[in-house]
Motif scaffolding. Sequence first.
Motif, PDB file in Angstrom:
ATOM      1  N   PHE A 203       0.835  -1.200   0.000  1.00  0.00           N
ATOM      2  CA  PHE A 203       0.000   0.000   0.000  1.00  0.00           C
ATOM      3  C   PHE A 203       0.869   1.248   0.000  1.00  0.00           C
ATOM      4  CE2 PHE A 203      -1.783   3.455   2.518  1.00  0.00           C
ATOM      5  CZ  PHE A 203      -2.916   3.764   1.785  1.00  0.00           C
TER       6      PHE A 203
ATOM      7  N   LYS B 130      -6.656   1.303   1.846  1.00  0.00           N
ATOM      8  CA  LYS B 130      -7.159   1.996   0.655  1.00  0.00           C
ATOM      9  C   LYS B 130      -8.489   2.681   0.951  1.00  0.00           C
ATOM     10  CE  LYS B 130      -5.186  -0.972  -2.993  1.00  0.00           C
ATOM     11  NZ  LYS B 130      -5.528  -1.994  -4.029  1.00  0.00           N
TER      12      LYS B 130
ATOM     13  N   ASN C 207       1.230   4.018  -3.161  1.00  0.00           N
ATOM     14  CA  ASN C 207       0.761   5.384  -2.932  1.00  0.00           C
ATOM     15  C   ASN C 207       1.903   6.375  -2.702  1.00  0.00           C
ATOM     16  OD1 ASN C 207      -2.430   5.385  -2.612  1.00  0.00           O
ATOM     17  ND2 ASN C 207      -1.661   3.472  -1.748  1.00  0.00           N
TER      18      ASN C 207
END
Length: 355
Positions: A67, A288, A71
Amino acid sequence: MKKKSLLALAATGLAMSSVLAACGSNDDSKDSGSGEKDGFKVGMVTDTGGVDDKSFNQSAWEGIQKFGKDNDLKEGTGYKYLQSAKQSDYQPNLQQLARANYDLILGIGFLMAEDIGKVADQFDDKNFALVDMVVDKPNVASIVFKENEGSFLVGVVAGLTTKTDKVGFVGGVNSDLIKKFESGFKAGVMAVNPDAKVEVQYAEDFNAAEKGQAIASGMYGKKVDVIYHAAGGTGQGVFTEAKNRKKNGEDVWVIGVDRDQVEEGMPENVTLTSMVKRVDTAVEQVAKDTKDGNFPAGKVVEFGLKDGGVDIAPSQDNIEKDVLTKVEDYKKQIIDGKITVPATDDEYKEYEASL
């Protein structure tokens, strides 16, 4: 309880980074100079098994790593973990992340339930998530799995692979959670091999490889030839014992847990298969959702066979093809609701009586 299905699971063979660089410190100071202190930040607190347990904590950290990288977050500031050497570390570690204004704070393991509940009350403006236990707080998301369903499948493998009709289950701490693994496993074994005997023993520790090895030694010594462990770091001792015996010509197997543990069985190749529990994709999905402004506040987020939250590992070279065919058949029956897999001792007794 409200439930939410996982919308976008990563493929089972998705490559995960295994770089486990330590991050975080023991002080309570806020992040500064990172360029990200006003951006999204996600942090996780391990249980006592540690971030490199080759199992549960490691899988969670891999999900957070993915993640973070997807990002463009920086490890150590945008995403990090704090290690818990003992249970008394849980609260201060959770508090440290809350004071540092992390947007999502994950506790890994049911043993953290009481502590995360207390810290969630102290920081009621922060978002917390707990893996493997339900905490009924408006600012806590509870991430749980149907471990009994995945364990049923590896039970089918064990029941059809054993040559001695003796298989074993090694649990970490005797608890409602690990009973789900045990009950599902025994049900799978009995479904395909009612003559088999399942020996069960608990180490009462998730981080004691020496206990795992001692228990495995006793089981293998009684002609058990397949052992399924749901014991975190304690399970490493089961692999050690199996590898030692394989070197001496014994035909014994281990079934891993939480992640594909084929490497833990090398070079002696003692991993029959593993029950994968996609903690990685579950924490990634909740991160998310939180980043997108959809934190599942006060909800139970559950993952089972139907939505890919649990399954048999992709490493299946040691399983006979006809056994894999049986596994797929039972998997379909569970997903279709034709089989209800027991999750407790009482449910298992009812299941066994129905066979």
